[in-house]
Enzyme design. Sequence first.
Site, short mmCIF file in Angstrom:
data_model
loop_
_atom_site.label_atom_id
_atom_site.label_comp_id
_atom_site.label_asym_id
_atom_site.label_seq_id
_atom_site.Cartn_x
_atom_site.Cartn_y
_atom_site.Cartn_z
N GLY A 86 0.81 -1.21 0.00
CA GLY A 86 0.00 0.00 0.00
C GLY A 86 0.84 1.26 0.00
CB CYS A 87 2.01 3.47 2.29
SG CYS A 87 2.36 2.70 3.88
N GLY A 88 4.37 1.19 1.57
CA GLY A 88 5.78 0.89 1.66
C GLY A 88 6.40 1.18 3.01
CG LEU A 89 7.50 4.32 4.16
CD1 LEU A 89 7.57 5.84 4.22
CD2 LEU A 89 8.88 3.75 4.38
CB CYS A 90 2.12 0.16 6.62
SG CYS A 90 1.19 1.07 5.38
#
Length: 277
Positions: A115-119
Amino acid sequence: MSADNCYHQSVVSRWHKGQTLDALDSIAEEIPVAMVYNGISHAVMMASPCDLEDFALGFSLSEGIIQKPQEIYGIDLMMADTESLAAGIEIQISITTQRSMQLKQRRRNLTGRTGCGLCGAESLQQAIRPVRAVAPRPSAPPEAIENAIRQLTENQPLQSITGACHGAAWCDRSGNILLLKEDVGRHNALDKLLGALQRLQINLAGGFVLVSSRASYEMVHKAASSGISTLVAVSAPTHLALNLAKQAGLNLIGFARPGRHVIYNQSGLSPTKDNED
């Protein structure tokens, strides 16, 4: 697993010019895939269930869990025991004791990476990790980028069948696509490619990576972590990705379409096909 396991046939109703007809459609498979290191679950991604050994190797390298492929002793795929809508797969990865201890210290929960790469990062310091500097090499010349773009569609069978998958391709200095991996997630496709490049021991000095997506911070980070000097994307980079590319000395090209592209960062070497590295 083969590419045949990455999609299903489903009956759909197609509406076209006022008429509705029943038809068969190919739907991309998307399942939970858990990376389990020495018995401890570290990350869960939604991914296409093919090329998972390459996925495990590429993810382990690009995330800094291991520094070289020899630090993985074995990779085993296991169907998860679940009654949920989508049965998942656990990738059991055996790594060295030293890397296992370092991984435990990170205490990260990375669920939802596509989704965001940093969750799941626990601090800003964890979110924006230091980037590896890459060896300065010539960027891909315009004619090589054009050649690679022309070949992209024909080398993406899952995308052609389902319309729902990203591709990450390794191209030689002339723009010929030598290897391509696909996944519903753009980060996953790149990890699969990076794992395959390592497994096949392909020389990364003369080629470049082409991705069928935007160039996010994490795409730049993953490319640089593998020593890749040029990343070409069909869409735009983010500002953070551009700053990271400048820090790493990575050649970054976006909006690569037939007849045009944008050079966002260049290492300073002349992008000619005849350069020797």
